[in-house]
Design a protein around this motif. Structure first.
Motif, short mmCIF file in Angstrom:
data_model
loop_
_atom_site.label_atom_id
_atom_site.label_comp_id
_atom_site.label_asym_id
_atom_site.label_seq_id
_atom_site.Cartn_x
_atom_site.Cartn_y
_atom_site.Cartn_z
N LEU A 1 0.84 -1.18 0.00
CA LEU A 1 0.00 0.00 0.00
C LEU A 1 0.88 1.23 0.00
O LEU A 1 1.85 1.30 0.74
CB LEU A 1 -0.89 0.07 1.25
N THR A 2 0.58 2.16 -0.87
CA THR A 2 1.24 3.46 -0.72
C THR A 2 0.27 4.54 -1.16
O THR A 2 -0.79 4.26 -1.70
CB THR A 2 2.61 3.52 -1.41
N LEU B 1 -0.32 8.72 -2.62
CA LEU B 1 0.28 9.82 -3.33
C LEU B 1 -0.54 11.06 -3.03
O LEU B 1 -1.76 11.03 -2.95
CB LEU B 1 0.27 9.53 -4.83
N ALA C 1 -4.26 10.70 -1.74
CA ALA C 1 -4.36 11.40 -0.46
C ALA C 1 -5.04 12.75 -0.64
O ALA C 1 -4.45 13.80 -0.41
CB ALA C 1 -2.98 11.54 0.17
N GLN D 1 -9.06 8.91 -0.44
CA GLN D 1 -9.30 8.97 1.01
C GLN D 1 -10.69 9.50 1.33
O GLN D 1 -11.37 9.01 2.22
CB GLN D 1 -8.27 9.91 1.67
N GLN E 1 -4.00 8.71 7.36
CA GLN E 1 -2.95 7.87 6.76
C GLN E 1 -2.80 6.55 7.52
O GLN E 1 -2.55 5.51 6.91
CB GLN E 1 -1.62 8.65 6.71
N VAL F 1 4.84 -0.74 2.94
CA VAL F 1 4.55 0.63 2.53
C VAL F 1 5.84 1.25 2.02
O VAL F 1 6.70 1.64 2.82
CB VAL F 1 4.01 1.44 3.73
#
Ligand code: TRP
Length: 479
Positions: free
Chosen positions: A67-68, A70, A102, A144, A187, A207
């Protein structure tokens, strides 16, 4: 004491020191995974927390996740490429990939509107990611602002951290706006929610991020541990599983309905007049599920110690700890209906310096090469790039140039040298003075131009697919 501030524009210089001061482990897994990308062996990915878990899962063919996130801010440039190289590589190994846009963070910390975030996600980020090799298979994108589970996980995890701790981690001033305070908790929700049953359940998760994100990962890992019901530890008597009972056994009592489904039996247990005795009986019932899970994980010989709220696996040692811990996270998540999060892992990569020597930034075009730049622009930027060249050609032939001070050397290291022999050739000719900066820049320019051309063709081919993925993600939560 250095401070890592995820929202500052500071440029980091001494990565080894950052790593050592914050307890980040050196990244030494170059040979532990098949066909790693060059940035693994070149020190670009330089640190990690808990990545061993991921390597183990991969070697056992167990599921694991990436998971990451941006933060949409502008056009994508070469500095953004490292993280996608890693994500695409993990995906090729079989990991499932989730990318968070994000948008709440960008809204809170950069006053970016949610609709602008959606546009950037579509036209810049997702299309470029696909062009850089991320496959639309086994890949999920979300915003998000649209995903309720993310906010719920962040909100409930927030019970386990107080304002004093948040301020100590982030250095918040009294005047900070509370949306900014909330964004790291969102987050936390990003990182942990992929382990909810409906998003794949508890499993090792990595991550990949720049080191500026480490405060968020420390917070997330602390909160993941704090929300667990069981703690798994290496003890003299083998691996011990302990129930983290709150004062008055409140948390265990609250779950009694789950692990003693038989109402009659439950009423009888709860009516035990002596509290200590009641608690032991409850723990004994709780351990039924634990025993079953441990047995399934291959550990049948177990020893209970009810007054300690403990169950021991005498045959297990340190090396078995992660597997036992993961089995118990699943008990928590499935059997008890509480999220049981496996501690997420992180890897940290260095940032490329800007071509001008300052920080690389979307808001300063001269510092980078953008993925949508044309050949002429690339040539101009590399032509102007700061190198480690000497004052005169004569001096450089005699002393060699300073590779470590050169931004073109970074271009080769991060992106433009396909294999280590090629990189070594660039290094040797530079430091011996055999090849001067002009010709070296010429080679880099040709390679950058070839990369951009190929990339932009792929980008064009992927644009519709990207638009579709973003459109789908935007319908989430609006049903
Ligand atoms: N905070 C990250 C940034 O500034 C973006 C982000 C949001 C993120 N959620 C995440 C990164 C989860 C990693 C994991 O770029």
């Amino acid at each position: 004491m250095v401070r890592i501030d995820p929202w500052s524009s500071a440029q980091y210089a001494d990565y080894a020191r950052l790593r050592d001061e914050f307890g980040i482990e050196p990244f030494t897994f170059h040979d532990s995974l098949p066909d790693p990308p060059p940035i693994f062996s070149r020190g670009v990915v330089f640190g990690h927390r808990g990545f061993d878990r991921v390597v183990r899962a991969q070697s056992r063919s167990d599921p694991w996740a990436v998971l990451t996130g941006l933060m949409p801010s502008g056009r994508m440039h070469l500095g953004h490429k490292m993280v996608i190289d890693q994500v695409a590589y993990y995906q090729s190994l079989g990991a499932d990939v989730t990318l968070a846009v994000a948008d709440l963070e960008a809204y809170a910390t950069r006053s970016m509107s949610l609709s602008r975030c959606a546009e950037l996600a579509r036209d810049e980020y997702v299309a470029n990611y696909l062009a850089l090799g991320l496959s639309p298979e086994n890949f999920r994108l979300y915003f998000q602002s649209r995903r309720q589970a993310v906010k719920n996980v962040g909100f409930s995890a927030a019970r386990k951290v107080n304002w004093g701790e948040m301020r100590a981690i982030y250095g918040f001033e009294e005047s900070v706006n509370m949306a900014h305070v909330m964004s790291p908790l969102v987050q936390v929700g990003d990182i942990l929610h992929v382990q909810l049953p409906e998003y794949g359940g508890p499993r090792p998760t990595v991550v990949p991020v720049g080191v500026d994100q480490d405060p968020h990962l420390r917070l997330t890992r602390d909160l993941a541990a704090a929300t667990r019901l069981f703690s798994v530890q290496d003890t003299k008597e083998g691996v011990g599983v302990f129930v983290k009972a709150e004062k008055d056994f409140r948390n265990v009592l609250a779950l009694a309905e789950r692990f003693v489904p038989d109402a009659k039996l439950r009423a009888k247990l709860l009516a035990t007049p002596d509290e200590a005795e009641r608690n032991q009986k409850l723990v004994k019932e709780l351990f039924r599920g634990v025993r079953a899970a441990l047995k399934e994980a291959g550990f049948a010989d177990l020893k209970e110690n009810l007054p300690y709220n403990a169950i021991y696996v005498p045959a297990a040692g340190r090396g078995d700890l992660p597997l036992i811990d993961e089995a118990l996270a699943r008990v928590e998540s499935e059997g008890l209906g509480e999220p049981g999060f496996v501690l997420p892992a992180a890897t940290y990569h260095r940032f490329m310096s800007g071509l001008t020597g300052e920080k690389m930034s979307s808001s300063k075009p001269e510092t980078s090469i953008f993925l949508t730049d044309d050949a002429e622009t690339a040539k101009k930027r590399i032509g102007n790039a700061k190198t480690g060249g000497r004052a005169t050609a004569e001096e450089q032939r005699r002393l060699g140039a300073e590779w470590d001070k050169c931004t073109v050397a970074e271009l080769y290291t991060y992106h433009l040298a396909p294999d280590d022999d090629d990189l070594k050739e660039k290094y040797d000719k530079c430091t011996s003075g055999e090849r001067l900066c002009g010709p070296c820049k010429g080679i880099a320019t040709e390679r950058a131009q070839a990369f951009l051309k190929g990339h932009q063709e792929k980008y064009a081919a992927m644009k519709d697919e990207a638009a579709r993925i973003v459109k789908d993600a935007l319908t989430e939560g609006s049903a």
